[in-house]
Design an enzyme around this catalytic site. Structure first.
Site, PDB file in Angstrom:
ATOM      1  N   GLU A 193     -28.696  24.812  -7.415  1.00 46.33           N
ATOM      2  CA  GLU A 193     -26.911  24.393  -6.913  1.00 46.33           C
ATOM      3  C   GLU A 193     -26.394  23.060  -6.334  1.00 46.33           C
ATOM      4  OE1 GLU A 193     -24.885  27.932  -6.243  1.00 46.33           O
ATOM      5  OE2 GLU A 193     -25.774  29.595  -8.329  1.00 46.33           O
ATOM      6  N   GLU A 316     -30.631  31.294 -13.511  1.00 47.27           N
ATOM      7  CA  GLU A 316     -30.073  32.385 -12.671  1.00 47.27           C
ATOM      8  C   GLU A 316     -28.796  33.208 -13.976  1.00 47.27           C
ATOM      9  OE1 GLU A 316     -28.656  31.308  -8.454  1.00 47.27           O
ATOM     10  OE2 GLU A 316     -29.941  30.349  -8.135  1.00 47.27           O
TER      11      GLU A 316
HETATM   12  O1  AHR Z   1     -28.839  34.500  -6.985  1.00 52.07           O
HETATM   13  C1  AHR Z   1     -27.930  34.644  -5.519  1.00 52.07           C
HETATM   14  C2  AHR Z   1     -27.181  32.971  -5.231  1.00 52.07           C
HETATM   15  O2  AHR Z   1     -26.353  32.766  -7.049  1.00 52.07           O
HETATM   16  C3  AHR Z   1     -28.386  31.687  -5.096  1.00 52.07           C
HETATM   17  O3  AHR Z   1     -28.378  31.135  -3.884  1.00 52.07           O
HETATM   18  C4  AHR Z   1     -27.453  31.214  -5.450  1.00 52.07           C
HETATM   19  O4  AHR Z   1     -28.386  29.652  -6.525  1.00 52.07           O
HETATM   20  C5  AHR Z   1     -26.206  31.109  -6.614  1.00 52.07           C
HETATM   21  O5  AHR Z   1     -24.918  30.752  -5.987  1.00 52.07           O
END
Ligand code: AHR
Length: 512
Positions: A193, A316
């Site tokens: 991110e 994610e």
């Molecule tokens: O999964 C939780 C958080 O969500 C992670 O650390 C981040 O990459 C995302 O914003």
């Protein structure tokens, strides 16, 4: 007369509940492999994911463990089949300095986990612990490098430490720490991110930084070429993907990430278990949006990379709700219900559909955090509805995707609607066809007619995951409330498969 009319109306209503959904599977068009890596998971130093969830320490005499990693969790994950595991973050990755987590445990420095609850991180779970756990699980590690607060040398050294078999400063250090042979890690994230917690960078700036980091990530000599994954877009930030595909030479790039959570509203996420139908519908809107997202990011990638050399890595994804009452808000601990089960099933069907470009994905997160497959409470462990879906669906790993055409009924809520049914299918190495179906409608069952083009099958068996209420979930007192059972709602005749899906259900069928 009145009675007769109302009987007719009732009959019509129940027929409507089972109005026909039309599906065609065309096995003659099956050509793309469903990469098993899309069944990957994610473990961050966050809440009780690592400490308490995966790892309890080698001195723990109460909870059986292998070098500190929980035996019960290892067994469950092995059964589910987990192809890869991403670590150590997430946001944590861009604060993590890997050298803090090697060498004698007593000498490792403690740091503050600034992203997640401000708790002390004693670094007792580090590189060796993670890579040995992956070995135990039979899973491929996916290491996320620190770009936000690290250096090029630090990441380049980490690659040398885990991957170099010869004589070099980092290989020598690894040997001093008891590991002779390099682990040979293939998957590497270059930051996380970068547009947010990984450094608040602009796309153009990150693309340059990526080129610099990737230059010094050496393949070494272990036969496994690195698979470098650029920190990708936040959901529908299509410009991010555009800039990265345009500005990073493709010989330096094996994958581009994408993060998308099914969250209703970041300021008002709604409860994980005691949610309303409105909450549910909105979650499903977000979950099904994954299809449009992948199509649009893929279209941009196709423009620069028509041969689809660079993978889209959804590293994610999952449902994100309010934390359970009384738990640390920084720990992201949430219950997991039938809502999560259908969310997982529908999302995996979307990934299968896009298997040409989506070749890796990671559900967030594996234990005790967000849409977890396992929840633990001291020595107890439960499997969540999401676990069961991942386990039921694992028959698709590395099988060949069979294209699906689908005409679905609507799941209607107020003035809005979503397709109720989602379907995917594949043929495995032994020629066995599996079909996965989800019905997200919580009020109505669905009858589906499936035209089996190019598939000769005489018999069908299957398993179903369903429960009386969409809010149903497993607890430490009632760990088996939601679990798969034998499915008897499918029959096959003359090239047509008929399936009756209950409301809120996930089904996996095997054709013989
Ligand atoms: O999964 C939780 C958080 O969500 C992670 O650390 C981040 O990459 C995302 O914003």
């Amino acid at each position: 007369m009145k009675k007769w009319i109302s009987t007719l109306a009732l009959a019509a209503m129940s027929l409507q509940g089972f109005a026909q959904n039309e599906v065609t599977l065309d096995a003659s068009q099956a050509k793309t492999q469903i990469n098993r890596q899309i069944y990957g998971h994610f473990a961050e130093h966050l809440g009780a994911c690592i400490y308490g969830g995966l790892y309890v320490g080698e001195n723990n005499t109460k909870i059986p463990n292998i070098n500190g990693a929980r035996k019960d969790v290892i067994e469950a994950l092995k059964k589910m089949k987990i192809p890869n595991l991403r670590w150590p973050g997430g946001c944590f990755a861009d604060t993590y300095h890997w050298k803090d987590g090697i060498g004698p445990k007593k000498q490792r420095p403690s740091i503050v986990n600034a992203w997640w609850g401000g708790v002390t991180e004693d670094n007792s779970f580090g590189t060796h612990d993670f890579l040995n756990l992956c070995k135990e699980l039979g899973t491929e590690p996916y290491l996320a490098g620190n770009v936000g607060s690290g250096t090029v040398k630090e990441l380049s050294d980490w690659v040398q430490y885990v991957n170099h078999n010869g004589v070099s400063p980092m290989a020598n250090l690894r040997k001093e720490n008891g590991q002779d042979k390099a682990w040979g890690v293939k998957f590497w994230g270059v930051g996380n991110e970068a547009w947010g917690c990984g450094g608040n960078m602009k796309a153009e700036y990150y693309a340059n930084i990526y080129r610099q980091y990737a230059t010094f990530m050496t393949d070494w000599d272990n036969g496994s070429k690195l698979f470098r994954i650029a920190s990708g877009a936040n959901s529908k930030d299509y410009n991010w993907t555009e800039v990265l595909m345009r500005d990073i030479p493709h010989h330096m790039l094996e994958g581009i990430a994408l993060h998308h959570y099914s969250v209703i509203n970041w300021d008002k996420k709604g409860p994980a278990a005691n949610f309303t139908e409105e909450h549910y519908f909105k979650t499903m809107q977000q979950a099904l949006f994954m299809d449009e997202l992948i199509q649009k990011h893929t279209a941009i990638m196709d423009k620069y990379d028509p041969k689809k050399k660079v993978a889209l890595v959804v590293d994610e994804w999952g449902g994100w709700y309010e934390v359970e009452q009384g738990t640390n808000p920084g720990f992201l601990y949430q219950q997991n219900t039938m809502r999560d089960a259908v969310l997982a099933g529908a999302t995996l069907n979307i990934f299968h559909k896009h298997s040409e470009r989506v070749r890796m994905a990671n559900l967030a997160q594996i234990v005790n955090v967000l849409q977890a497959v396992v929840l633990t409470k001291e020595e107890k462990m439960i499997l969540t509805p999401t676990y069961h879906v991942m386990e039921m669906y694992n028959v698709h790993q590395d099988a060949t995707n069979i294209p699906v055409e689908i005409k679905s009924n609507d799941y209607v809520f107020g003035t809005e609607k979503l397709p109720a049914v989602s379907v995917s299918a594949s043929k495995d190495q032994a020629g066995v066809v599996h079909i996965s179906l989800t019905n997200i409608d919580i009020n109505k069952g669905q009858e589906i007619s499936i035209n089996l083009k190019g598939i000769t099958a005489k018999a069908v068996t299957g398993r179903v995951l369903t429960s009386a209420k969409v809010q149903d979930h497993n607890t430490f007192d009632n760990p088996e409330k939601v679990k798969p059972t034998t499915f008897t709602g499918a029959s096959i005749s003359g090239g047509t498969l008929k399936v009756k899906l209950p409301a809120t259900s996930v089904v996996v069928l095997e054709l013989k």
